[in-house]
Design an enzyme around this catalytic site. Sequence first.
Site, PDB file in Angstrom:
ATOM      1  CG  ASP A  35      -1.810   1.218   1.299  1.00  0.00           C
ATOM      2  OD1 ASP A  35      -2.404   1.571   0.267  1.00  0.00           O
ATOM      3  OD2 ASP A  35      -1.935   1.840   2.372  1.00  0.00           O
ATOM      4  CB  SER A  36       0.199   4.795  -0.550  1.00  0.00           C
ATOM      5  OG  SER A  36      -0.926   4.892   0.308  1.00  0.00           O
TER       6      SER A  36
ATOM      7  CE1 TYR B 195       2.462   5.290  -3.456  1.00  0.00           C
ATOM      8  CE2 TYR B 195       1.267   3.400  -4.326  1.00  0.00           C
ATOM      9  CZ  TYR B 195       2.426   3.951  -3.829  1.00  0.00           C
ATOM     10  OH  TYR B 195       3.542   3.157  -3.709  1.00  0.00           O
ATOM     11  N   GLY B 196      -3.279   8.653  -3.836  1.00  0.00           N
ATOM     12  CA  GLY B 196      -4.625   8.930  -4.346  1.00  0.00           C
ATOM     13  C   GLY B 196      -4.832  10.238  -5.062  1.00  0.00           C
TER      14      GLY B 196
ATOM     15  CB  CYS C 212      -3.348   0.323  -2.467  1.00  0.00           C
ATOM     16  SG  CYS C 212      -3.377   2.038  -2.986  1.00  0.00           S
TER      17      CYS C 212
ATOM     18  CB  THR D 184      -5.188   4.545  -5.074  1.00  0.00           C
ATOM     19  OG1 THR D 184      -5.859   5.244  -4.018  1.00  0.00           O
ATOM     20  CG2 THR D 184      -4.796   5.495  -6.167  1.00  0.00           C
TER      21      THR D 184
ATOM     22  CD  GLU E  54       0.029   7.076   6.190  1.00  0.00           C
ATOM     23  OE1 GLU E  54       1.157   7.081   6.696  1.00  0.00           O
ATOM     24  OE2 GLU E  54      -0.459   6.058   5.647  1.00  0.00           O
TER      25      GLU E  54
ATOM     26  CB  CYS F 166      -9.327   4.603   0.724  1.00  0.00           C
ATOM     27  SG  CYS F 166      -7.690   4.996   1.390  1.00  0.00           S
ATOM     28  CB  THR F 167      -6.685  -0.276   2.443  1.00  0.00           C
ATOM     29  OG1 THR F 167      -5.578   0.474   1.906  1.00  0.00           O
ATOM     30  CG2 THR F 167      -7.208  -1.255   1.422  1.00  0.00           C
ATOM     31  CG  HIS F 168      -4.862   5.042   4.561  1.00  0.00           C
ATOM     32  ND1 HIS F 168      -4.308   4.517   3.420  1.00  0.00           N
ATOM     33  CD2 HIS F 168      -3.831   5.602   5.262  1.00  0.00           C
ATOM     34  CE1 HIS F 168      -3.003   4.753   3.412  1.00  0.00           C
ATOM     35  NE2 HIS F 168      -2.695   5.404   4.524  1.00  0.00           N
TER      36      HIS F 168
HETATM   37  N1  DGL Z   1      -4.693   3.125   1.108  1.00  0.00           N
HETATM   38  C1  DGL Z   1      -4.798   3.629  -0.196  1.00  0.00           C
HETATM   39  C2  DGL Z   1      -6.040   3.306  -0.908  1.00  0.00           C
HETATM   40  O1  DGL Z   1      -6.638   2.311  -0.556  1.00  0.00           O
HETATM   41  C3  DGL Z   1      -3.983   4.742  -0.637  1.00  0.00           C
HETATM   42  C4  DGL Z   1      -4.373   6.086  -0.191  1.00  0.00           C
HETATM   43  C5  DGL Z   1      -3.415   7.113  -0.708  1.00  0.00           C
HETATM   44  O2  DGL Z   1      -2.223   6.878  -0.651  1.00  0.00           O
HETATM   45  O3  DGL Z   1      -3.881   8.133  -1.189  1.00  0.00           O
HETATM   46  O4  DGL Z   1      -6.459   3.972  -1.816  1.00  0.00           O
END
Ligand code: DGL
Length: 269
Positions: free
Chosen positions: A11-12, A43-44, A74, A76, A152, A186-188
């Site tokens: 993931d990012s 990344y998004g 991730c 994204t 984060e 998004c996995t966050h």
């Molecule tokens: N955890 C990520 C996702 O599921 C990435 C979020 C990011 O880096 O913007 O999209």
Amino acid sequence: MSDNRAIGVFDSGLGGLTVVKELKKVLPGESVVYFGDTGRVPYGNKSREIIRRYAQQDERLLLSHGVKLIIAACGTVSSVAKDTEKELPVPFVEVVSHASAAAVKATKNGKIGVIGTVATIKSNAHKNYILGRMPDAEVYQNSCPLFVPLVEEGITSENDMMALEAAKRYLTPIIEKGVDTLILGCTHYPVLSDVLKKVCGDGVKLINMGEATAAYVKQYLTENDMLSNGDAAADRYLVSDKSESFSEMARALLGSEDIEAETVDIEKI
Ligand code: DGL
């Protein structure tokens, strides 16, 4: 037959740990090599080209660790760089389709919300999957660019005004449409579950992409005789920029004191 090689997960940043958490529940005997691209998160909000390049490097890094399967944990990458799987010599698992299928199964009124990064929402990946299986569904989407930095930074408590205000702003237009199911695209975002539940109320089922994906990975490894025999090596956590908060949050999220992130130079891969 068994296969003791690790499962590669990337993931990012921290977000993919929510997928590892679900994997550990259903596959406790498997080992994991995790890569969090902490030096280049998020990344998004980046272009498709950059996200693809990062995903290819992340995948190459995991391959160099001899993994048996790669999970793009991730939303994204799963939405805009899924095609990078074509170059891989091992199976590739994304998180969008399994979560979208779970949402189709869960909804009672056919109204489904999707939240994710800007790139994910722009791609319509979840929406297209849902409409392909449930053409009458109403899908309401919104990007939530502040959620990843909040996670984060560890600002995730349901009592934190900043997190609550951001959630209200992003979710209200979706809730007002009457959705009964919301994909955390998004996995966050599962790290913000308490905040999201408070804002959505009990009438909205939250879909965690990690849960749906972990169930699929278990099925895949079982059907393909690829489960470990329980003798797999210890887990490893790799990051592209050393951050104490990554190790701390990983320990808290996964409930393990043993996690110590190792730094790698992702640009040299
Ligand atoms: N955890 C990520 C996702 O599921 C990435 C979020 C990011 O880096 O913007 O999209």
